[in-house]
Enzyme design. Sequence first.
Site, short mmCIF file in Angstrom:
data_model
loop_
_atom_site.label_atom_id
_atom_site.label_comp_id
_atom_site.label_asym_id
_atom_site.label_seq_id
_atom_site.Cartn_x
_atom_site.Cartn_y
_atom_site.Cartn_z
N TYR A 94 4.68 42.55 67.57
CA TYR A 94 5.09 41.18 66.91
C TYR A 94 3.68 40.16 67.42
CZ TYR A 94 10.04 42.16 66.86
OH TYR A 94 11.18 42.76 66.21
N LYS A 142 8.89 56.16 71.21
CA LYS A 142 8.41 57.18 70.18
C LYS A 142 7.33 58.05 70.49
CE LYS A 142 10.28 58.68 66.11
NZ LYS A 142 11.39 59.63 66.23
N ASP A 198 14.82 56.61 68.14
CA ASP A 198 16.15 56.93 67.02
C ASP A 198 17.38 57.65 67.83
OD1 ASP A 198 14.27 58.91 67.76
OD2 ASP A 198 14.45 60.09 65.91
N ASP A 238 14.29 44.73 70.43
CA ASP A 238 14.70 43.76 69.63
C ASP A 238 15.92 44.42 68.96
OD1 ASP A 238 15.25 41.67 67.94
OD2 ASP A 238 13.32 41.63 67.04
N ASP A 250 20.40 44.46 69.96
CA ASP A 250 21.46 43.91 68.94
C ASP A 250 22.48 45.08 68.64
OD1 ASP A 250 20.39 41.44 68.66
OD2 ASP A 250 20.00 41.53 66.55
#
Length: 369
Positions: free
Chosen positions: A143, A194, A226, A250, A254
Amino acid sequence: MTASKKILILAGDGIGPEVMDQARRIIEWMDGRSGLGFNISGGLVGGASHDANGTPLTAETVAAARAADAVLLGAVGGPKWDDLPFHEKPERGLLGLRKEMELFANLRPAVVFDALAEASTLKIEMVKGLDILIVRELTGGIYFGDPRGIEGLPGGGRKAFNTLVYTTPEVDRIARVAFELAKKRGGRLCSVDKANVLETSVLWREVVEEVHKDYPDVELSHMYVDNAAMQLVRAPKQFDVMVTGNLFGDILSDVAAMLTGSLGMLPSASLGAADSGGKQLALYEPVHGSAPDIAGRGLANPLAAILSFAMCLRYSFDLGREACLLEGAVEGVLANGLRTPDIMRPGGIETTTRGMGDAVLAELERRAG
């Protein structure tokens, strides 16, 4: 407890002002009841700031936030500002505030109240009693990495690019926050990355392993992002504290949020590093968005904003007893069946934004004696 505790309220856009009004009532009740010395001020951020000042974040708001002991924020954004240039959009105000305050640690609890367990899309036995804390690195990663942009290609068309960057100090400090929190909870930390395809994740895992040497009493595990997403919806109660980077955090926070049945119920905290005098900048905000379609109609759920203040009591002011009192009051109101439309189920008692605030205040009075 007479020293002034400066709280800056940035209500923001959409339903932000409505839910923050109810949080403010709770603050004033606690101050009047216990004389905690809260000094409340207000300011603008996001679309409201752009309307008034031509920018989503002013230098004056940044200065006020840095001077405060804690910032409570409602929500930012909405279709009204969709056509603004990218750097002027309301969300840039929130991101800029996080950056200017150096709020590197985002704490996102996903807690299922017994009274709302049936609201989850998962089977009740999978989520009842769920209590996960996701610690998301907030000021680094893709970001904020450079270079970034969109540019033309020699033969026509365009390409867009973002840079995923993490440094050893950035990973070290977020890992230490997560380990400290895990020590105070169930003693288990899962680091999500990852590392099978990303060099940044290889470094992330190596640094987390190094920090773990200072926390031998915490059980550390690693999981690819994942798989972590799959495990959150397969067996979420296996997790206690999770720590991960900005982008992964992020998304996963959620996912975890929806295990609880409603984004309208979830608070968050964003913390900075303590300065030499021990002051730690912090921002508290509900996870939900600005929901402009229901703004001004008394339909918004204020409980996430109220629970964000409970996190403020715990992390900024070390008032754990008061935080537990407030969280217990919210749980009591829900157990009594009161619901805003977002969490309404058959048999519930529907109420308004203010009605929910009234009920929490009444429950606080009852519990405080």
